[in-house]
Design an enzyme around this catalytic site. Structure first.
Site, PDB file in Angstrom:
ATOM      1  N   HIS A 229       0.813  -1.206   0.000  1.00 38.57           N
ATOM      2  CA  HIS A 229       0.000   0.000   0.000  1.00 38.57           C
ATOM      3  C   HIS A 229       0.853   1.266   0.000  1.00 38.57           C
ATOM      4  O   HIS A 229       0.335   2.373   0.088  1.00 38.57           O
ATOM      5  CB  HIS A 229      -0.899  -0.037   1.254  1.00 38.57           C
ATOM      6  N   LYS A 231       3.255   4.419  -1.076  1.00 39.18           N
ATOM      7  CA  LYS A 231       3.384   5.368  -2.197  1.00 39.18           C
ATOM      8  C   LYS A 231       4.663   6.166  -1.962  1.00 39.18           C
ATOM      9  O   LYS A 231       4.703   7.055  -1.107  1.00 39.18           O
ATOM     10  CB  LYS A 231       2.186   6.312  -2.278  1.00 39.18           C
ATOM     11  N   ASP A 236      16.821  11.135  -7.669  1.00 37.38           N
ATOM     12  CA  ASP A 236      18.260  11.381  -7.477  1.00 37.38           C
ATOM     13  C   ASP A 236      18.704  11.152  -6.040  1.00 37.38           C
ATOM     14  O   ASP A 236      19.764  11.640  -5.644  1.00 37.38           O
ATOM     15  CB  ASP A 236      18.632  12.806  -7.918  1.00 37.38           C
ATOM     16  N   HIS A 407      -9.346  11.148   1.985  1.00 40.76           N
ATOM     17  CA  HIS A 407      -8.450   9.995   1.909  1.00 40.76           C
ATOM     18  C   HIS A 407      -7.183  10.225   2.738  1.00 40.76           C
ATOM     19  O   HIS A 407      -6.286   9.386   2.753  1.00 40.76           O
ATOM     20  CB  HIS A 407      -8.085   9.746   0.440  1.00 40.76           C
ATOM     21  N   LYS A 409      -4.574  10.365   5.791  1.00 41.80           N
ATOM     22  CA  LYS A 409      -4.371   9.323   6.799  1.00 41.80           C
ATOM     23  C   LYS A 409      -3.311   9.779   7.793  1.00 41.80           C
ATOM     24  O   LYS A 409      -2.125   9.824   7.451  1.00 41.80           O
ATOM     25  CB  LYS A 409      -3.883   8.035   6.123  1.00 41.80           C
ATOM     26  N   ASP A 414      -1.293  17.161  20.307  1.00 37.41           N
ATOM     27  CA  ASP A 414      -0.885  18.342  21.080  1.00 37.41           C
ATOM     28  C   ASP A 414      -0.257  19.431  20.217  1.00 37.41           C
ATOM     29  O   ASP A 414       0.473  20.296  20.721  1.00 37.41           O
ATOM     30  CB  ASP A 414       0.081  17.948  22.201  1.00 37.41           C
TER      31      ASP A 414
END
Length: 489
Positions: A229, A231, A236, A407, A409, A414
């Site tokens: 899952h 990404k 470089d 979407h 996440k 604090d």
């Protein structure tokens, strides 16, 4: 043809005649040979005996357990990190970290935990830019890709063959002609939207391609669980991207079903990019066994310049000994003194997370949870609504984002520390999928993320106790069924 049909009938006849024995054997395997959580065990047993044939097939598709299998050969990189880990451990135990970064004095134990649990080095020379809009994220990514001189490493869960991927491919094709090494790693399930012929054409451009847990017999996937899952993009070895956006038109708000897509992604420069590079190389070498690459060639030995944003890149997966990202959330919730801000499309926490949030609410901590107003997976959505409703009854502030699909996440605690990335706050992300999050121990960045949350509140609707208690019987039924299945979702 008659013989084939007769054989099929014989097979199904055998299964039906021996259904009780087959279910018993499978039940023994689930209970005694696969180390599942008790709730998950009972859910599978219920399915097996409620819908025997379908349950059996369902278990073969998503129930088999590969937890704690050693998938990645990590000794090479672990040897390189051992000295750095020992050095940072000494700094933390001698309280030197709190002296250099007073705002981190309450989080040294979390840094120490991730040093040991996931070899996550703390780097403090980073610049981090947030993206909450898909168009802005992909425009920045394209600019950085165009500047690449040596290597481009791209890893996404979902890639679709549309105009978004087309724009990226156009740049990549030019970069290959300029002598830049380009690699694309995609998940076998998330990448099913791109035909094999398209990948063949991409390879023909000179781009190296690898597939994580590929399908068999065309599109048939026997692993619904254990998807990669993550990404990650590394350019470089100096610029890294990590977060929630995949590569498809819905992520830039072009899909009418979802409307505007609200997500969170990070662009990172600094030594933390090495950690993203290491993760990409480990995943690549697992998936592309005949095209493995060495760490030394792609890790940039940059001179550290303390004073930037302190970052730890934390990964977890079913092969990990620890549920590192889940434990990050749990530890941060327990440490909260004033406020907790959570955004997640799927809120299906385990008992420890629910207990920690309940304790926080009852201890006077302001707990804020934001979920989407629409489902992309109905069962998951109704289970989410059930758990969110429970938090509403406990006194948490819970909201539905109404301006499209949420979407994003992550968690902010604090207004001091945050963890955002690819992991949802659900059992699947905690235990079943391969995930990556960035923990930022930086007050200014935590406040910036909190401001994004507050801006989202203007486009959200609060879930009140009266609203939740007044839901109709059909909604209650969907919630109960989905929650019963939640250990499997």
């Amino acid at each position: 043809m008659d013989i084939v049909w007769q054989n099929i009938q014989n097979v199904f006849g055998f299964i039906f005649r021996h259904l009780v024995i087959i279910n018993l054997i499978l039940a023994v395997i689930i209970v005694f040979f696969q180390r599942k959580e008790p709730k998950s065990v009972w859910a599978w047993l219920l399915i097996l005996y409620s819908i025997p044939v379908v349950g059996f097939i369902f278990y073969l598709l998503i129930g088999t357990d590969m937890h704690k299998q050693k998938m990645f050969r990590t000794k090479e990189i672990e040897d390189k990190l051992s000295n750095a880990i020992q050095h940072q451990e000494t700094i933390i135990r001698n309280q030197e970290l709190a002296v250099s970064y007073p705002e981190m004095k309450d989080y040294g134990d979390l840094v120490l935990y991730h040093l040991h649990a996931s070899n996550a080095i703390l780097t403090d020379d980073n610049e981090v830019q947030f993206f909450v809009d898909g168009r802005a994220k992909f425009e920045a990514l394209l600019r950085d890709l165009q500047k690449a001189e040596k290597s481009i490493h791209i890893q996404y869960y979902i890639i679709k063959d549309d105009e978004v991927f087309g724009a990226i491919l156009e740049v990549l094709e030019q970069k290959v002609k300029e002598g830049v090494e380009v690699r694309i790693l995609f998940d076998g399930m998330g990448g099913r939207f791109v035909r094999a012929g398209v990948w063949k054409r991409i390879r023909g451009m000179g781009i190296q391609v690898a597939e994580f847990f590929p399908a068999i017999f065309g599109q048939l996937q026997l692993r619904v669980n254990y998807r990669n899952h993550r990404k990650i993009v590394v350019i470089d070895g100096k610029t890294g991207y990590v977060g929630g956006f995949n590569v498809a038109r819905e992520y830039v708000g072009l899909d009418k079903k979802f409307g505007y897509w609200r997500d969170t992604h990070m662009r990172i420069t600094g030594s933390a990019v090495d950690s993203l590079q290491v993760r990409f190389i480990l995943d690549w070498n697992f998936a592309a066994r005949n095209q493995t690459i060495a760490f030394d060639k792609y890790l940039v030995e940059a001179e550290s310049r303390p004073g930037g944003c302190p970052v730890q890149i934390v990964t977890s997966g079913p092969d990990s000994l620890d549920q590192s990202i889940r434990n990050t959330y749990l530890r941060l919730i327990h440490k909260a003194k004033r406020s907790i801000y959570i955004q997640t499309p799927y809120f299906i926490p385990d008992e420890a997370i629910m207990s920690a949030l309940t304790i926080a609410v009852r201890s006077g901590v302001e707990v804020n949870i934001m979920i989407p107003c629409k489902p992309d997976h109905p069962f998951v959505y109704w289970a989410t609504y059930s758990y969110v409703g429970e938090m509403v009854l406990q006194g948490a502030n819970c909201f539905m984002y109404m301006d499209g699909f949420l979407h994003a996440k992550g968690i902010v605690v604090d207004e001091m520390v945050l963890s955002y990335g690819t992991a949802n706050m659900d059992i699947r992300s905690f235990s079943l999928n391969f995930e990556v999050n960035a923990i930022l121990y930086d007050e200014s960045k935590a406040r910036e993320m909190t401001e994004y949350f507050r801006e989202d509140l203007k486009k959200s609707k609060q879930i009140t106790k009266n609203m939740y208690l007044g839901r109709n019987l059909f909604v209650r039924f969907k919630e109960q069924v989905s929650r019963l299945l939640s250990p499997l979702l």
